[in-house]
Design a protein around this motif. Structure first.
Motif, PDB file in Angstrom:
ATOM      1  N   VAL A 336     -11.333  -4.580   4.167  1.00  0.00           N
ATOM      2  CA  VAL A 336     -10.517  -3.753   3.259  1.00  0.00           C
ATOM      3  C   VAL A 336      -9.870  -2.607   4.043  1.00  0.00           C
ATOM      4  O   VAL A 336      -8.685  -2.330   3.903  1.00  0.00           O
ATOM      5  N   SER A 340      -5.859  -1.809   4.601  1.00  0.00           N
ATOM      6  CA  SER A 340      -5.240  -0.537   4.244  1.00  0.00           C
ATOM      7  C   SER A 340      -4.563   0.120   5.432  1.00  0.00           C
ATOM      8  O   SER A 340      -3.440   0.603   5.325  1.00  0.00           O
ATOM      9  N   HIS A 361       0.940   8.251  -2.350  1.00  0.00           N
ATOM     10  CA  HIS A 361       0.573   6.901  -1.932  1.00  0.00           C
ATOM     11  C   HIS A 361      -0.928   6.777  -1.678  1.00  0.00           C
ATOM     12  O   HIS A 361      -1.518   5.739  -1.951  1.00  0.00           O
ATOM     13  N   LYS A 364      -2.607   6.267  -4.982  1.00  0.00           N
ATOM     14  CA  LYS A 364      -2.443   4.908  -5.489  1.00  0.00           C
ATOM     15  C   LYS A 364      -3.355   3.930  -4.742  1.00  0.00           C
ATOM     16  O   LYS A 364      -3.985   3.063  -5.353  1.00  0.00           O
ATOM     17  N   GLU A 365      -3.438   4.117  -3.408  1.00  0.00           N
ATOM     18  CA  GLU A 365      -4.260   3.226  -2.598  1.00  0.00           C
ATOM     19  C   GLU A 365      -5.738   3.339  -2.998  1.00  0.00           C
ATOM     20  O   GLU A 365      -6.455   2.346  -3.071  1.00  0.00           O
ATOM     21  N   MET A 367      -6.839   4.093  -5.928  1.00  0.00           N
ATOM     22  CA  MET A 367      -6.968   3.398  -7.214  1.00  0.00           C
ATOM     23  C   MET A 367      -7.002   1.882  -6.999  1.00  0.00           C
ATOM     24  O   MET A 367      -7.764   1.168  -7.654  1.00  0.00           O
ATOM     25  N   VAL A 368      -6.149   1.377  -6.071  1.00  0.00           N
ATOM     26  CA  VAL A 368      -6.178  -0.052  -5.746  1.00  0.00           C
ATOM     27  C   VAL A 368      -7.563  -0.411  -5.213  1.00  0.00           C
ATOM     28  O   VAL A 368      -8.166  -1.411  -5.620  1.00  0.00           O
ATOM     29  N   SER A 371     -10.167  -0.420  -8.028  1.00  0.00           N
ATOM     30  CA  SER A 371     -10.051  -1.583  -8.919  1.00  0.00           C
ATOM     31  C   SER A 371     -10.514  -2.860  -8.219  1.00  0.00           C
ATOM     32  O   SER A 371     -11.187  -3.695  -8.817  1.00  0.00           O
ATOM     33  N   MET A 372     -10.184  -3.006  -6.930  1.00  0.00           N
ATOM     34  CA  MET A 372     -10.661  -4.180  -6.200  1.00  0.00           C
ATOM     35  C   MET A 372     -12.168  -4.113  -6.039  1.00  0.00           C
ATOM     36  O   MET A 372     -12.858  -5.139  -6.091  1.00  0.00           O
ATOM     37  N   ILE A 375     -13.839  -5.471  -9.186  1.00  0.00           N
ATOM     38  CA  ILE A 375     -13.766  -6.938  -9.257  1.00  0.00           C
ATOM     39  C   ILE A 375     -14.752  -7.582  -8.274  1.00  0.00           C
ATOM     40  O   ILE A 375     -15.605  -8.397  -8.647  1.00  0.00           O
ATOM     41  N   LEU A 376     -14.628  -7.188  -6.995  1.00  0.00           N
ATOM     42  CA  LEU A 376     -15.437  -7.821  -5.954  1.00  0.00           C
ATOM     43  C   LEU A 376     -16.903  -7.393  -6.058  1.00  0.00           C
ATOM     44  O   LEU A 376     -17.808  -8.191  -5.790  1.00  0.00           O
ATOM     45  N   THR A 409     -10.525   1.887   1.618  1.00  0.00           N
ATOM     46  CA  THR A 409      -9.076   2.028   1.408  1.00  0.00           C
ATOM     47  C   THR A 409      -8.656   3.464   1.708  1.00  0.00           C
ATOM     48  O   THR A 409      -7.618   3.694   2.331  1.00  0.00           O
ATOM     49  N   PHE A 413      -5.970   4.686   4.905  1.00  0.00           N
ATOM     50  CA  PHE A 413      -4.748   5.499   4.854  1.00  0.00           C
ATOM     51  C   PHE A 413      -4.954   6.833   5.550  1.00  0.00           C
ATOM     52  O   PHE A 413      -4.074   7.344   6.226  1.00  0.00           O
TER      53      PHE A 413
END
Lengths: 458, 458
Positions: A336, A340, A361, A364-365, A367-368, A371-372, A375-376, A409, A413
């Motif tokens: 991950v 990123s 940005h 947002k990253e 938050m991505v 959310s991932m 799920i994972l 993530t 960044f």
């Protein structure tokens, strides 16, 4: 191409130099260049280079990497070397002299004509990787009172006598060499013969300064679809131009540098154009110098992550199954984070992220990542729960993965951003640094959760 | 630039459209283009685009990414959209129509003049990412019996009336449109007015075919320092040219694709030019689609590595200190592998490695890995020995690291090579795949060594 090389080797083995010579002077010049690129530092290249006609030798030489040029040059007599050096364009000459051992360079430079020496020395006076260093002083400049007809005539005579880098962009300068405007050959072609240059010249031209970073110069040529850009000194006098063919090479070189920097491959060669070649064709000690420094950081980072595991030795001894999920935590964080950092560094280079919009940005990253992570993390938690059958371990794996993925993530960044901000060359070593941080924190989070949940649930 | 945007937003808030309009039509065109790039998909961009003069609007539009172009176009009336579409160059038009929803594209295409429609449809008939798709049909072609004087006159009239992509390369074609030679405007300029084109034309010209991959086209322009390359059909008829400005953009696009493929970021956007923008500016579900597939592979890979650890649970329970070195084994393998795969994929793209010389380079890389493994393995072994004080553990760490690092360099070259050989787009997902293999094998080797040595030594 491969066939050519086999033929060449056969000729060489049989000492069939006459036939080899005629072959070398007959085949397509671009095939010939490819043969030299393929042979690389092979000593046969020196032998066959000597067999080329003077003109062909120069055509081939001009197209080779600086490293290969140096290899060939150092094997020649001074006389032959001089002949080649003399015939190179000033910018190519400066780049080559820069790479040669100082003693050899000085000797060759001293043997040049005053004019050639001056041009080359001027270029060598600018900082590495600036417009001043990569520009060519061989452009066409004219005065603004000339008519289109006279200008065309002048360009014609300059183009036949000298060898300017381009005849398609013409620069209009004042008596003090200050750049006043630009005219393209296309403009001249479609203008009235009697018009003067100042009536048709473009005064709102793109330009750069001698100290402008070469990457910015190349980007400007790319973004504005230019064939050449004028280079000005501090008094706005025209001192050279950078052409689009050089811009393409610079963009490729800079991209390679960025990618190598990111994974922690140190630049051991001053031959910036050759960083990939140095790694592929260089010696073992070159490879070590480039690769081991950031691997040492990884080694100590890994040991520190080990300290974290060591701190929870008792937990491990009581529930060894806990160790089973160490790879998932580490690998997910790693991949991950690399995704990123790759997205960030490309977007930075392509201009989609800049320092001003970074925080937007980054948010947002994160938050991505979050959310991932959900799920994972839930998926991994289910697997953990049913596989090991230890109550609570599923929840631990889920929470640890959500936190680790979100953190990865963020680091992906944030670390390259900080490195660039600190003035490091792009994001040098960002991936090894991310690995270290996310491992230590990821494992610490995992084991703390294990300790907390398992003591409650076991 | 930032100041401009603040001013624009203020004008918009105060509905001060007149002042905004004059500002928009006064500032430097390149600043204006940067403003639109910065605003991105912001809806303000639609409002200010409408305020631009027709000429400015087109200049800005041409320079924007296809994604942004689509965003603007879909918000306009059909009439305004048609006006813009009509004025685009055929190759830019084809690229844009390709991205628009099929219904919109068909409608716009049907409203074009027959000639414009024909040109665009021709381009759309070629496969994506081929020379046919990216070429422009707007070149200058002449017949070989023309004199230099007549040819120059013709070029002058074509350049003033139409808008060919370049006037600097002229193509000499037969009656059947077969390409017979090329002449540059520079050649024309320095040649005798009375010579005919066939006496001065270059018949040994570089060329590509409509089906040639766009990356190969771009590389050719770069390697041979060309301003344009002619594109031929199967009967060697000239059908278009690709210019150097497009080549630069293609090289950047392909580089971005290669880098994203390598770390396992799936291409979710058909807008190939926009893969980085799609990840930076796209929706959450876009981010998931691009990123989760290879993370799932990593997840299951990490679980499999966990199976390896699980198999040695008894060893772990008796000597928990063994777990302390799991991160070093995993991280060193990971970073070494990434270094190797980065070196391999760059060298492949730069032409320093090819399928024929692969085994030679692989062998060298394995030797580099083995030698680095010895240096780093011994260092780590010493630390392990003195830190944990378990006899034999130092030796185990040393041997495990030597094998893992050597294996990681091997995989770093071998996995991307196999993926490319299998015909995958570059080395898609090579890093996640390497992670998985080196973890499972690295941990298995480590634990087998632990079992062997510790049972002897404890």
């Amino acid at each position: 191409m491969r066939d050519y090389i086999i033929t060449i080797k056969t000729f060489l083995e049989n000492k069939n130099l006459d036939e080899l010579k005629s072959l070398m002077n007959e085949i397509d010049i671009w095939d010939l260049i490819d043969i030299f690129k393929e042979l690389g530092f092979d000593n046969d290249s020196v032998v066959i280079f000597r067999l080329l006609s003077k003109e062909r030798a120069l055509q081939v030489f001009e197209q080779l990497d600086v490293g290969l040029q140096e290899h060939l040059l150092l094997s020649f007599t001074d006389e032959k070397s001089m002949e080649i050096i003399q015939n190179l364009a000033p910018d190519d000459r400066a780049m080559l002299l820069d790479e040669l051992p100082a003693k050899v360079a000085t000797k060759l430079l001293n043997n040049l004509s005053f004019e050639d020496r001056q041009k080359t020395a001027d270029l060598l006076g600018y900082e590495n990787e600036t417009a001043g260093r990569i520009m060519t002083p061989e452009y066409i400049s004219l005065k603004k009172h000339l008519t289109v007809k006279d200008a065309t005539e002048k360009i014609r005579s300059i183009a036949s006598e000298k060898n300017p880098e381009t005849v398609y962009n013409i620069y209009i300068t004042s008596d003090k060499r200050v750049l006043e405007g630009t005219v393209s050959l296309r403009d001249l072609l479609i203008s009235d013969d009697a018009s003067t240059l100042d009536s048709i010249m473009n005064t709102d031209f793109s330009n750069v300064h001698t100290h402008t970073d070469q990457e910015i110069v190349a980007k400007l040529l790319q973004d504005r679809d230019l064939l050449a850009v004028p280079v000005l000194d501090n008094e706005n006098r025209l001192v050279g131009i950078v052409t689009v063919d050089d811009a393409m090479d610079i963009l490729e070189e800079e991209t390679t540098d960025d990618i190598f920097d990111k994974v922690g491959l140190i630049n051991i060669s001053q031959k910036e154009t050759n960083r990939s070649a140095a790694l592929i064709k260089g010696s073992f000690s070159d490879a070590w110098k480039a690769r081991i420094p950031f691997l040492l950081i990884t080694l100590f980072g890994g040991m520190l992550a080990g300290v974290v595991i060591g701190a929870f030795e008792e937990t491990l001894e009581s529930v060894a199954a806990v160790a089973v999920f160490i790879p998932v935590i580490m690998d997910m964080g790693g991949n991950v984070g690399t995704q990123s950092s790759t997205i960030f560094t490309r977007a930075l280079i392509l201009g989609q992220i800049n320092i001003k919009n970074f925080s937007k940005h980054l948010f947002k990253e994160i938050m991505v990542g979050f959310s991932m992570g959900i799920i994972l993390g839930i998926l991994a938690g289910f697997i953990a729960h049913f596989w090991q059958g230890i109550p609570g371990l599923g929840i631990v794996v889920t929470i640890a993965l959500i936190i680790t993925i979100t953190l990865a993530t963020t680091l992906g960044f944030f670390i390259p951003f900080v490195l660039v901000k600190l003035g490091f060359d792009q994001a040098a070593g960002s991936d090894p640094i991310i690995t270290t941080i996310k491992d230590i924190s990821g494992l610490a989070i995992y084991f703390l959760l294990v300790q907390y949940f398992l003591s409650h649930l076991l």
